[in-house]
Design a protein around this motif. Structure first.
Motif, PDB file in Angstrom:
ATOM      1  N   ARG A   3       0.823  -1.212   0.000  1.00  0.00           N
ATOM      2  CA  ARG A   3       0.000   0.000   0.000  1.00  0.00           C
ATOM      3  C   ARG A   3       0.858   1.263   0.000  1.00  0.00           C
ATOM      4  O   ARG A   3       0.536   2.242  -0.666  1.00  0.00           O
ATOM      5  CB  ARG A   3      -0.944  -0.008   1.206  1.00  0.00           C
ATOM      6  N   ARG A   4       1.968   1.232   0.721  1.00  0.00           N
ATOM      7  CA  ARG A   4       2.872   2.393   0.702  1.00  0.00           C
ATOM      8  C   ARG A   4       3.515   2.553  -0.670  1.00  0.00           C
ATOM      9  O   ARG A   4       3.708   3.667  -1.147  1.00  0.00           O
ATOM     10  CB  ARG A   4       3.943   2.250   1.780  1.00  0.00           C
ATOM     11  N   TRP A   5       3.848   1.436  -1.308  1.00  0.00           N
ATOM     12  CA  TRP A   5       4.425   1.476  -2.639  1.00  0.00           C
ATOM     13  C   TRP A   5       3.432   2.106  -3.621  1.00  0.00           C
ATOM     14  O   TRP A   5       3.799   2.946  -4.435  1.00  0.00           O
ATOM     15  CB  TRP A   5       4.809   0.064  -3.077  1.00  0.00           C
ATOM     16  N   ARG A   6       2.151   1.693  -3.516  1.00  0.00           N
ATOM     17  CA  ARG A   6       1.120   2.246  -4.386  1.00  0.00           C
ATOM     18  C   ARG A   6       0.926   3.738  -4.131  1.00  0.00           C
ATOM     19  O   ARG A   6       0.765   4.518  -5.074  1.00  0.00           O
ATOM     20  CB  ARG A   6      -0.207   1.528  -4.150  1.00  0.00           C
ATOM     21  N   ALA A   7       0.963   4.139  -2.880  1.00  0.00           N
ATOM     22  CA  ALA A   7       0.800   5.566  -2.547  1.00  0.00           C
ATOM     23  C   ALA A   7       1.967   6.381  -3.092  1.00  0.00           C
ATOM     24  O   ALA A   7       1.784   7.501  -3.570  1.00  0.00           O
ATOM     25  CB  ALA A   7       0.674   5.743  -1.039  1.00  0.00           C
ATOM     26  N   GLY A   8       3.159   5.834  -3.041  1.00  0.00           N
ATOM     27  CA  GLY A   8       4.329   6.518  -3.579  1.00  0.00           C
ATOM     28  C   GLY A   8       4.252   6.674  -5.084  1.00  0.00           C
ATOM     29  O   GLY A   8       4.639   7.698  -5.648  1.00  0.00           O
ATOM     30  N   ARG A   9       3.741   5.665  -5.752  1.00  0.00           N
ATOM     31  CA  ARG A   9       3.584   5.750  -7.214  1.00  0.00           C
ATOM     32  C   ARG A   9       2.511   6.768  -7.584  1.00  0.00           C
ATOM     33  O   ARG A   9       2.597   7.405  -8.615  1.00  0.00           O
ATOM     34  CB  ARG A   9       3.225   4.381  -7.787  1.00  0.00           C
ATOM     35  N   ARG A  10       1.500   6.901  -6.742  1.00  0.00           N
ATOM     36  CA  ARG A  10       0.419   7.856  -7.001  1.00  0.00           C
ATOM     37  C   ARG A  10       0.959   9.284  -6.946  1.00  0.00           C
ATOM     38  O   ARG A  10       0.540  10.147  -7.705  1.00  0.00           O
ATOM     39  CB  ARG A  10      -0.694   7.656  -5.972  1.00  0.00           C
ATOM     40  N   LYS A  11       1.886   9.546  -6.025  1.00  0.00           N
ATOM     41  CA  LYS A  11       2.463  10.893  -5.890  1.00  0.00           C
ATOM     42  C   LYS A  11       3.321  11.245  -7.084  1.00  0.00           C
ATOM     43  O   LYS A  11       3.427  12.405  -7.451  1.00  0.00           O
ATOM     44  CB  LYS A  11       3.290  10.978  -4.602  1.00  0.00           C
ATOM     45  N   GLU A  12       3.987  10.243  -7.686  1.00  0.00           N
ATOM     46  CA  GLU A  12       4.862  10.494  -8.829  1.00  0.00           C
ATOM     47  C   GLU A  12       4.080  10.876 -10.077  1.00  0.00           C
ATOM     48  O   GLU A  12       4.582  11.560 -10.944  1.00  0.00           O
ATOM     49  CB  GLU A  12       5.709   9.262  -9.130  1.00  0.00           C
TER      50      GLU A  12
END
Length: 71
Positions: free
Chosen positions: A61-70
């Motif tokens: 979930r943190r990985w997905r959130a980080g990709r969303r910010k990019e």
């Protein structure tokens, strides 16, 4: 790819990878999840596999959130 499908797949992969890692660490420590009865070592192995699965899910979930910010 459908957003919900991607979310479900990454959650499942993260949980499974974390649970397998926790299971493997438990086996190395000598804690047998599949031992007969609820001995201390089997409960510790079950706990470690569950914690690993939860940690893997949170990392996904943190990985997905980080990709969303990019994006």
């Amino acid at each position: 790819m459908n957003k919900l499908l991607l979310e479900g797949l990454t959650d499942a992969i993260g949980f499974l990878a974390g649970a397998l890692l926790g299971f493997g660490v438990g086996r190395l420590a000598g804690w047998d999840v599949f031992a007969t009865g609820y001995t201390g070592s089997s409960v510790a192995g079950i706990l470690l596999a569950g914690l690993g699965g939860g940690a893997g899910l949170q990392l996904a979930r943190r990985w997905r959130a980080g990709r969303r910010k990019e994006e």
